[in-house]
Enzyme design. Structure first.
Site, PDB file in Angstrom:
ATOM      1  CG  HIS A 152       3.768  -1.636  -4.770  1.00 23.18           C
ATOM      2  ND1 HIS A 152       2.594  -2.348  -4.938  1.00 23.18           N
ATOM      3  CD2 HIS A 152       4.768  -2.482  -5.128  1.00 23.18           C
ATOM      4  CE1 HIS A 152       2.875  -3.575  -5.381  1.00 23.18           C
ATOM      5  NE2 HIS A 152       4.188  -3.676  -5.496  1.00 23.18           N
ATOM      6  N   PRO A 211     -11.496 -12.050   2.821  1.00 21.71           N
ATOM      7  CG  PRO A 211     -12.872 -10.152   2.730  1.00 21.71           C
ATOM      8  CD  PRO A 211     -11.440 -10.585   2.855  1.00 21.71           C
ATOM      9  CB  THR A 214      -2.477  -8.821  -1.186  1.00 24.92           C
ATOM     10  OG1 THR A 214      -1.998  -8.833  -2.533  1.00 24.92           O
ATOM     11  CG2 THR A 214      -1.891  -9.995  -0.427  1.00 24.92           C
ATOM     12  CG  ASN A 256      -1.885  -1.163   1.194  1.00 27.57           C
ATOM     13  OD1 ASN A 256      -2.059  -1.783   0.144  1.00 27.57           O
ATOM     14  ND2 ASN A 256      -2.502  -1.466   2.316  1.00 27.57           N
ATOM     15  CB  VAL A 257       1.049   4.185  -2.065  1.00 26.84           C
ATOM     16  CG1 VAL A 257       1.814   3.279  -3.029  1.00 26.84           C
ATOM     17  CG2 VAL A 257      -0.358   4.456  -2.580  1.00 26.84           C
ATOM     18  CG  ASP A 258      -2.728   3.260   3.119  1.00 26.05           C
ATOM     19  OD1 ASP A 258      -2.002   2.926   4.077  1.00 26.05           O
ATOM     20  OD2 ASP A 258      -3.588   2.486   2.636  1.00 26.05           O
ATOM     21  CB  CYS A 263      12.208  15.068 -11.318  1.00 22.20           C
ATOM     22  SG  CYS A 263      12.348  15.422 -13.081  1.00 22.20           S
TER      23      CYS A 263
HETATM   24  N1  APR Z   1     -10.016  -7.522   4.652  1.00 22.85           N
HETATM   25  C1  APR Z   1      -9.129  -8.301   3.979  1.00 22.85           C
HETATM   26  N2  APR Z   1      -9.074  -8.375   2.638  1.00 22.85           N
HETATM   27  C2  APR Z   1      -9.952  -7.636   1.941  1.00 22.85           C
HETATM   28  C3  APR Z   1     -10.901  -6.796   2.557  1.00 22.85           C
HETATM   29  C4  APR Z   1     -10.917  -6.756   3.982  1.00 22.85           C
HETATM   30  N3  APR Z   1     -11.769  -5.990   4.655  1.00 22.85           N
HETATM   31  N4  APR Z   1     -11.637  -6.174   1.600  1.00 22.85           N
HETATM   32  C5  APR Z   1     -11.144  -6.602   0.416  1.00 22.85           C
HETATM   33  N5  APR Z   1     -10.139  -7.495   0.611  1.00 22.85           N
HETATM   34  C6  APR Z   1      -9.320  -8.185  -0.370  1.00 22.85           C
HETATM   35  C7  APR Z   1      -9.969  -8.440  -1.712  1.00 22.85           C
HETATM   36  O1  APR Z   1     -10.699  -9.662  -1.689  1.00 22.85           O
HETATM   37  C8  APR Z   1      -8.760  -8.542  -2.636  1.00 22.85           C
HETATM   38  O2  APR Z   1      -8.284  -9.868  -2.729  1.00 22.85           O
HETATM   39  O3  APR Z   1      -8.229  -7.337  -0.665  1.00 22.85           O
HETATM   40  C9  APR Z   1      -7.707  -7.669  -1.937  1.00 22.85           C
HETATM   41  C10 APR Z   1      -7.375  -6.383  -2.654  1.00 22.85           C
HETATM   42  O4  APR Z   1      -6.790  -6.699  -3.875  1.00 22.85           O
HETATM   43  P1  APR Z   1      -6.167  -5.588  -4.835  1.00 22.85           P
HETATM   44  O5  APR Z   1      -7.150  -4.480  -5.017  1.00 22.85           O
HETATM   45  O6  APR Z   1      -5.691  -6.304  -6.043  1.00 22.85           O
HETATM   46  O7  APR Z   1      -4.974  -4.980  -3.992  1.00 22.85           O
HETATM   47  P2  APR Z   1      -3.476  -5.464  -3.888  1.00 22.85           P
HETATM   48  O8  APR Z   1      -3.383  -6.958  -3.867  1.00 22.85           O
HETATM   49  O9  APR Z   1      -2.887  -4.711  -2.755  1.00 22.85           O
HETATM   50  O10 APR Z   1      -2.871  -4.922  -5.241  1.00 22.85           O
HETATM   51  C11 APR Z   1      -1.501  -5.097  -5.486  1.00 22.85           C
HETATM   52  O11 APR Z   1      -1.561  -3.842  -7.496  1.00 22.85           O
HETATM   53  O12 APR Z   1      -2.572  -2.018  -8.467  1.00 22.85           O
HETATM   54  C12 APR Z   1      -1.390  -2.516  -7.975  1.00 22.85           C
HETATM   55  O13 APR Z   1       0.448  -1.406  -7.002  1.00 22.85           O
HETATM   56  C13 APR Z   1      -0.925  -1.663  -6.810  1.00 22.85           C
HETATM   57  O14 APR Z   1      -0.164  -2.301  -4.623  1.00 22.85           O
HETATM   58  C14 APR Z   1      -1.119  -2.577  -5.625  1.00 22.85           C
HETATM   59  C15 APR Z   1      -0.944  -3.944  -6.241  1.00 22.85           C
END
Ligand code: APR
Length: 268
Positions: free
Chosen positions: A131, A238, A212, A115-117, A139
């Site tokens: 990330h 979930p 993730t 995460n970037v937050d 720049c």
């Molecule tokens: N608790 C746990 N998991 C959850 C929750 C929750 N409350 N809500 C959603 N999720 C899960 C979803 O089911 C999904 O599998 O979080 C996951 C989010 O997936 P992504 O949106 O793909 O996020 P992430 O895996 O962090 O993405 C990886 O992709 O876009 C690029 O660089 C960006 O860091 C990011 C990377």
């Protein structure tokens, strides 16, 4: 807390807690799902409002920035505004409590995030960002770090002072456009952060994947490295993911599971 979980899930939380209590080296990888309960949409969620016709995957790329820097910069300014007021949720807090507790035990916790937050930091955790960081800029040409009031967090800290200027900024050294210091699709991860993650994954006894989708490499490969070196894998999500290496699946929200897990471990 445990009362919110089904009896089958309580059994799995207890299995995970027993395993974790017996191990010393733990590597945790978090993704967008851990911040979902703080109100930050995940990457696979459909975008809303002004940006509903765009996909994150089409904006977070060096090609998109080269083609239309104003569009990509505006999107990040909008994302900054969205994230600025968000606070850590019980999942971030539980991890910070566990990390704090581990200082007085012989457990070694390495927390890695995609995460970037900055919600892990706000909760009090020490975390390695794979990330990049939403609140930093650099720049796009000479890579010099850039600090500007209209793109720093303080500009968004209160609803009244929101000023997310969409005008492009140029570098005072080389005239290149300023971009967010974030790793976009197709770009390399910061070497030092990646080294920390690779070492922790290869060396851990338990690897925990939290919120993730396990779709984006190289971060998604960390679980494979851990498994290859004999670690047990726990997944907190979930919804099902393509990660087939998992030994214990805790299929519920991170904000419910993590407080229950650390309580069952005797930390709370
Ligand atoms: N608790 C746990 N998991 C959850 C929750 C929750 N409350 N809500 C959603 N999720 C899960 C979803 O089911 C999904 O599998 O979080 C996951 C989010 O997936 P992504 O949106 O793909 O996020 P992430 O895996 O962090 O993405 C990886 O992709 O876009 C690029 O660089 C960006 O860091 C990011 C990377």
């Amino acid at each position: 807390m445990l009362a919110e979980l089904s009896s089958a899930l309580i059994v799995e939380v207890e299995r995970a807690a027993e395993l974790l209590k017996a191990k010393q080296r733990i590597c945790l990888l978090t993704g967008a799902g851990i911040s979902a309960e703080s109100g930050i949409p995940t990457f696979r969620d459909k975008q809303t409002g002004l940006w509903e016709n765009y996909r994150a995957e089409d904006l977070a790329t060096p090609d998109a920035f080269a083609r239309d820097p104003k569009l990509v910069w505006s999107w990040y300014q909008w994302r900054r505004q969205l994230v600025a007021s968000k606070k850590p949720n019980p999942a971030h807090t539980a991890l910070a409590q566990w990390q704090y507790h581990s200082q007085s035990t012989n457990q070694q916790l390495t927390l890695i995030t995609q995460n970037v937050d900055d919600l892990h930091e706000q909760a009090g955790s020490t975390v390695t960002h794979l990330h990049g960081n939403l609140w930093r800029n650099r720049c796009s040409r000479c890579e010099t770090p850039y600090q500007n009031q209209n793109s720093s967090k303080s500009a968004y800290d209160s609803e009244d002072s929101i000023d997310f200027d969409e005008a492009l900024i140029t570098c005072q050294h080389c005239d290149g456009y300023i971009r967010p210091d974030i790793v976009w699709f197709g770009e390399s991860l910061p070497a030092q952060a990646w080294q920390i993650a690779e070492d922790a994954a290869a060396d851990c006894e338990v690897f925990i994947s939290i919120g993730t989708s396990s779709l984006v490499y190289p971060a998604a490969g960390l679980a494979q490295s851990a498994k290859h070196n004999g670690a047990k894998i726990i997944e907190i999500n979930p919804y099902p993911t393509p990660n087939t290496l998992v030994d214990i699946t805790l299929a519920a929200k991170a904000g419910v599971i993590l407080p229950a897990l650390i309580k069952t471990m005797g930390i709370l």
